[in-house]
Design a protein around this motif. Structure first.
Motif, PDB file in Angstrom:
ATOM      1  N   ARG A 243      -7.941  -0.903   5.769  1.00  0.00           N
ATOM      2  CA  ARG A 243      -8.564   0.110   4.917  1.00  0.00           C
ATOM      3  C   ARG A 243      -8.852  -0.450   3.520  1.00  0.00           C
ATOM      4  O   ARG A 243      -9.956  -0.298   2.989  1.00  0.00           O
ATOM      5  N   VAL A 244      -7.866  -1.123   2.926  1.00  0.00           N
ATOM      6  CA  VAL A 244      -8.037  -1.665   1.575  1.00  0.00           C
ATOM      7  C   VAL A 244      -9.202  -2.656   1.549  1.00  0.00           C
ATOM      8  O   VAL A 244     -10.059  -2.602   0.666  1.00  0.00           O
TER       9      VAL A 244
ATOM     10  N   SER B  98     -11.701  -2.793   3.349  1.00  0.00           N
ATOM     11  CA  SER B  98     -13.009  -2.192   3.599  1.00  0.00           C
ATOM     12  C   SER B  98     -13.661  -1.733   2.300  1.00  0.00           C
ATOM     13  O   SER B  98     -14.875  -1.601   2.236  1.00  0.00           O
ATOM     14  N   TYR B  99     -12.870  -1.489   1.236  1.00  0.00           N
ATOM     15  CA  TYR B  99     -13.518  -1.162  -0.042  1.00  0.00           C
ATOM     16  C   TYR B  99     -13.345  -2.276  -1.078  1.00  0.00           C
ATOM     17  O   TYR B  99     -13.960  -2.236  -2.129  1.00  0.00           O
ATOM     18  N   ARG B 100     -12.487  -3.263  -0.783  1.00  0.00           N
ATOM     19  CA  ARG B 100     -12.373  -4.416  -1.681  1.00  0.00           C
ATOM     20  C   ARG B 100     -13.091  -5.596  -1.038  1.00  0.00           C
ATOM     21  O   ARG B 100     -12.474  -6.547  -0.566  1.00  0.00           O
ATOM     22  N   ARG B 101     -14.435  -5.515  -1.015  1.00  0.00           N
ATOM     23  CA  ARG B 101     -15.185  -6.577  -0.362  1.00  0.00           C
ATOM     24  C   ARG B 101     -15.425  -7.754  -1.297  1.00  0.00           C
ATOM     25  O   ARG B 101     -16.105  -8.712  -0.953  1.00  0.00           O
TER      26      ARG B 101
ATOM     27  N   THR C 107       0.861  -1.185   0.000  1.00  0.00           N
ATOM     28  CA  THR C 107       0.000   0.000   0.000  1.00  0.00           C
ATOM     29  C   THR C 107       0.897   1.236   0.000  1.00  0.00           C
ATOM     30  O   THR C 107       2.106   1.124   0.195  1.00  0.00           O
TER      31      THR C 107
END
Lengths: 427, 427
Positions: free
Chosen positions: A95-96, A98-101, A51
């Protein structure tokens, strides 16, 4: 060489305080250690992730705890965004995810990444350092905890870390015991004080606890509890005596079984003083030690509440991080080194440079490391240079050789020489 | 799953503007490309180096040029030190070599490193990005220039970058021509304007030059000179016509000879508009292009004055840097991918978990990637999960199997099954 006025002061030539320049003599050791650790994570089916070094400051501070937040390198970019250098990889990975479900769960990830903490530098403590670690996200089971702990142990075994031991605790155990003692305030402070055990005397610990408003008898029992350090295989009796409930006793028993299956049980101790400095841990926690250095080489645990901070979704997770520089400090043997230069090609005249290049290109094609001399040094100084950079063989292309259709190859270890036909090399 | 109030706003879940999250689906491509590029540098006898992300701000700004200085991520640490994230690796390496004078010269170093520039993000332009590059320090010869250019070309050939061309120029050529035209002021600005050729019209260039105080006739000749773009093998006639002196003509001829030896000549053009944005270049400069994207994928050149800024010592040097993300944008085929999981081990009952672990450990020992199921999903959902993460084979340990002393192995591609004796796996 002409020396002119310096523009930059001497102290600025060193890396910033607490940070390291990784010149090849050291960097290849780091690469070797990191590769061995990574290979174990790969063998457990974990995949690599990376990241940005910079994160939004709000992301970093969301669940880090005050101590760590104070160590963040903070900056505002030219648009006024508040950013910070990451202090670990657990927060960025959370964090990643949380949007790459879309990733199927459980997700198994590992990393070898730089992190930054503005801490007082000392032996084994740096302001920029490398972490190897894993995140196992989406499973709440004791098998996940055991897998992650076993992976940590086996990765350190793969680099032969001497005298490796693991101290395990569980935040839920301490919570139960604090409940039983009716200590409801300042729990984080109490845990932080107990975490200092071994660094300060027990008397000092008791004083610190009393200062937090704990009465003397309770403070003494707390320090006694924090002194629990027993092979985890024998720990359930002790836990029962302390009044720990059946659910957690069962958990510890299952953990012991799984660690037995992995063959790592004899390294693992229950140590109720272990807390871990990061606020995001919720259950099982552990620290990794070697007898070669005082500081833990790594640690980890379960953080079931962290992902919710970012996505609002309850996602159980467990992981660990190992400080690679600390591992290197604990290893007695050199790990890898600069790969040797296989051939140093020396054209005696500049008209032979082209032939030197063509020979070099042929040797490079088969995977060898080859340097072609780019200057006009004497044969003697070229030989000296080749010896200093530890080249193995030295190829001389001179008039005699060209006329005979050969090159002269000198072995720089044995100092023996032979003529090798050009067409044998160039074919 | 229970959804609770979010603590962190949605936009903060994305990486900071202009930066990338490298999830495994993309990260393994990056690793593959970086490894291939590195292998070429290794084959030329270059050794890997890494330095801290943060540098003293004074080190960074010493010879960067105003444009780049404005792009530095700047911060003050808690002790008031002025620091910045590095914008390239040439400056940090120059700093390191200024206090590591014990390395035999010439020194050949390469790196794969992150750098940071606060620039307006666009296609192929990021605020955090990876550079692959080399520094060749201590030799002033044309052979060094040729070696570095050839290494750049061969590294990009190793990843099959399509339609690779190299534009070469030399700051000394432009200096001579500006001398001849008696243009002595605003030279850096003039070069920067000419560097825009191709991005703005020639008329616009002439206007910009006039605004810098250049008269119209000279401005027109300058733009004509900057339009020189010819295969370098045919360029000496043109250079002679422009009035370039014999020393530089000889230099170009030697460069052509060396590039011929490396077999890269047909990719190389003389293009006098090439300047490079960094102030530290002093002679030979080049840029690397593919027809797949408009931006240069890399560039480099000679910077004989940079090390003196740090050490006071005159040390000639040449190098290049390639933007790895840009290379990846230009490659049509996927480069590598997440390595497959070889076996997914599924114990039907928790009492078989230990056997699952022991089987997995045996398979991991021989280099395979193996996951042991850590939950209590149904066989069906475990199979679905294994298929989604693209596992190759699925091992079932159930009562039937244990009684027969076998495991059932299902091939998830062909969907065929077979019983494999346990002792065959565990021996």
């Amino acid at each position: 060489m002409r020396a002119s006025k310096r523009h930059v002061e001497d102290w600025l030539l060193q890396p910033p305080r607490g940070m390291n320049d990784w010149t090849p003599d050291k960097y290849y050791s780091l690469i070797t250690v990191a590769s061995k650790l990574s290979r174990v994570a790969e063998s457990f089916g974990y995949s690599a992730i990376e990241t940005p070094a910079l994160e939004h400051f709000e992301v970093l501070k969301a669940k880090a705890g005050e101590e760590v937040i104070n160590e963040i390198y903070y900056l505002k970019d030219k648009a006024g965004r508040e950013l910070g250098l990451r202090f670990d990889m657990t927060v960025p990975v959370a964090r990643v995810l949380s949007y790459r479900r879309d990733f199927p769960r459980p997700i198994r990830l590992y990393y070898v990444s730089k992190v930054w903490r503005y801490d007082e530098p000392q032996f084994g403590r740096f302001r920029e350092f490398y972490q190897f670690g894993v995140e196992h996200v989406g499973s709440p089971t004791v098998q996940s905890d055991a897998e992650v702990l076993a992976l940590a142990v086996k990765s350190l075994e793969s680099v032969n870390l001497p005298q490796l031991t693991v101290k395990v605790s569980d935040r839920r155990i301490m919570d139960q015991l604090l409940d039983k003692m009716s200590i409801s305030t300042a729990r984080e402070s109490v845990l932080r004080i107990l975490d200092k055990r071994g660094k300060v005397t027990d008397d000092e610990l008791i004083k610190l606890l009393i200062r937090e408003g704990i009465d003397k008898t309770k403070a003494e029992s707390l320090v006694a509890i924090a002194s629990t350090r027993t092979p985890i295989v024998n720990s359930t009796g002790e836990l029962r005596e302390l009044g720990v409930g059946d659910d957690l006793i069962n958990y510890v028993e299952s953990l012991v079984n799984a660690l037995t299956d992995y063959g790592v049980l004899d390294r693992v101790y229950l140590d109720l003083s272990i807390v871990r400095g990061l606020d995001y841990y919720t259950g099982f926690v552990f620290e990794l030690y070697t007898d070669k250095i005082k500081l833990a080489v790594g640690g980890g645990g379960r953080y079931d509440e962290l992902l919710k901070v970012y996505s609002g979704e309850d996602v159980p997770a467990v992981g660990f991080a190992i400080g690679i520089e600390r591992v290197m400090l604990a290893l007695s043997e050199e790990q890898g080194g600069v790969p040797p230069v296989d051939y140093y090609v020396y054209p005696m005249e500049s008209s032979y440079y082209g032939m030197g290049v063509r020979i070099a290109e042929k040797l490079r094609e088969i995977g060898l490391r080859v340097i072609v001399d780019v200057g006009k040094p004497s044969l003697r100084s070229a030989l000296e240079y080749a010896a200093r950079i530890k080249a193995r063989k030295f190829i001389i292309i001179g008039r005699r050789e060209v006329e005979k259709g050969v090159v002269r190859v000198r072995d720089l270890e044995t100092w023996s020489e032979e003529d090798v036909p050009l067409d044998k090399i160039l074919k």
